[in-house]
Write a protein that holds these residues in place. Sequence first.
Motif, mmCIF file in Angstrom:
data_model
loop_
_atom_site.group_PDB
_atom_site.id
_atom_site.type_symbol
_atom_site.label_atom_id
_atom_site.label_comp_id
_atom_site.label_asym_id
_atom_site.label_seq_id
_atom_site.Cartn_x
_atom_site.Cartn_y
_atom_site.Cartn_z
ATOM 1 N N SER A 114 -0.840 -0.380 1.502
ATOM 2 C CA SER A 114 -0.396 -0.552 2.828
ATOM 3 C C SER A 114 -0.510 -1.976 3.466
ATOM 4 O O SER A 114 -1.197 -2.855 2.470
ATOM 5 C CB SER A 114 -1.623 -0.019 3.903
ATOM 6 O OG SER A 114 -2.882 -0.212 3.729
ATOM 7 N N SER A 116 -1.506 -4.935 6.167
ATOM 8 C CA SER A 116 -2.211 -4.874 7.510
ATOM 9 C C SER A 116 -2.314 -6.399 7.928
ATOM 10 O O SER A 116 -2.558 -7.194 6.792
ATOM 11 C CB SER A 116 -3.632 -4.247 7.275
ATOM 12 O OG SER A 116 -3.862 -2.915 6.833
ATOM 13 N N PRO A 199 -7.163 0.535 5.676
ATOM 14 C CA PRO A 199 -6.655 1.248 6.935
ATOM 15 C C PRO A 199 -7.566 1.692 7.725
ATOM 16 O O PRO A 199 -7.793 1.601 9.182
ATOM 17 C CB PRO A 199 -5.643 2.257 6.317
ATOM 18 C CG PRO A 199 -5.368 1.774 5.116
ATOM 19 C CD PRO A 199 -6.445 1.241 4.505
ATOM 20 N N CYS A 202 -9.372 -1.182 9.620
ATOM 21 C CA CYS A 202 -8.748 -1.653 10.360
ATOM 22 C C CYS A 202 -8.822 -0.785 11.838
ATOM 23 O O CYS A 202 -9.142 -1.451 12.975
ATOM 24 C CB CYS A 202 -7.219 -1.788 10.326
ATOM 25 S SG CYS A 202 -6.980 -3.041 9.286
ATOM 26 N N CYS A 208 -8.189 -5.577 12.597
ATOM 27 C CA CYS A 208 -6.643 -5.824 12.038
ATOM 28 C C CYS A 208 -5.855 -4.559 12.329
ATOM 29 O O CYS A 208 -6.295 -3.712 12.803
ATOM 30 C CB CYS A 208 -6.811 -5.853 10.472
ATOM 31 S SG CYS A 208 -7.892 -4.803 9.777
ATOM 32 N N VAL A 210 -2.460 -2.051 10.645
ATOM 33 C CA VAL A 210 -1.636 -1.760 9.744
ATOM 34 C C VAL A 210 -0.315 -1.617 10.298
ATOM 35 O O VAL A 210 0.382 -1.322 11.187
ATOM 36 C CB VAL A 210 -1.955 -0.035 9.262
ATOM 37 C CG1 VAL A 210 -1.046 0.185 8.344
ATOM 38 C CG2 VAL A 210 -3.584 -0.147 8.909
ATOM 39 N N ASP A 213 2.087 1.493 6.496
ATOM 40 C CA ASP A 213 1.233 2.600 5.808
ATOM 41 C C ASP A 213 2.094 3.364 4.779
ATOM 42 O O ASP A 213 2.628 4.158 5.029
ATOM 43 C CB ASP A 213 0.177 3.423 6.364
ATOM 44 C CG ASP A 213 -0.686 3.998 5.730
ATOM 45 O OD1 ASP A 213 -0.431 4.293 4.332
ATOM 46 O OD2 ASP A 213 -1.575 4.656 6.253
#
Length: 338
Positions: A114, A116, A199, A202, A208, A210, A213
């Motif tokens: 992912s 981010s 993720p 986050c 943060c 994403v 993803d």
Amino acid sequence: MSRIKLGIVISTVAAIALGSTHAIAEEQKVVQIHEYPGSIIHIVDWVMRDKGFCAKEGLDCQPVYLASAILAMQAAATEGVDIIISSLDVMMQAVDKGYDLKIIGPDLTNNVYSLSASAEVAETVAGKSYPENMKSLAGKRIGVVARGGSPEMIARALLAGADMQPDEAFFVAVGGPATAYAALAAKQVDAIVSWDPVPALCDATKSCVVFADLSQGEGPAGLQAMNGGYAAYYAPGEYVQENAATVDAFVRAHEQAVQWLQDPKNLNEVKEIASQRFKLGDVPNPEVVFDQLVRRTIQGYGSHFDRKAVDGFNDFLLANKLISEPLSVDRIVYDKAP
């Protein structure tokens, strides 16, 4: 019946039963399975052992802890590992270099990565999703595991999918998820390409966001084409040929474990099994992060290897000049793989 005769009968039955138990134990085939130390992707392997799915299929599944697929391949060459796990790009590059390997079944079906971005960067494109959100990364620093590796190539593909040039961003080596997240939190980089638990971190910390993803089918078509068989179990071709019955039994044990894992009523027990082997460390909201991480991992497992993923990897590897020619399904996939 006299007590003496009854005692003889009981002793005989007990001896037969004990002998049967010993016979069953002796008949179990040892299978040495590669595991990345401390990685939660192995929940299914832990369940295969702890819940008896390996034993049910006559297998003694033993973990061999090695930090990379390359080390596992080296160990397999000396029979120190039987079954290896990694993403297909690593496996296919080895095959291209002459290593005979066969995919025997899927592990995580979709791309594990992912991208981010920090909350500050994400705020500038609030409400926008991929690919529009990528525009905010122009001139920014993107953290990757190591320069030139798969995460950097994926970052470049994500930029290209947003009609951007790869050199519109700068790439910085930040290591795996723990150090990558720390670098993002410390504002040493503006975004990172990594994998779980990023993720979940986050989402839990709001530090943060994403942007893409890949495990959820986001990103450009070229990256989505690798889904369906992203990370797989594989073994040396000679091992598969000489131990087909064992390989088939492993595949059955894995399928049963996946079915058990994905039954919602088993979630609490899954988390208990995972907590015995996986530690998050010092992270905010650890219970929330752990719960999300376990759920994401369970969701990612599959029991069918989609052969079309091989074409997707061929295209990705050829575009990045990592293999010399396309690899056919017949060459790299066991003909009885599910």
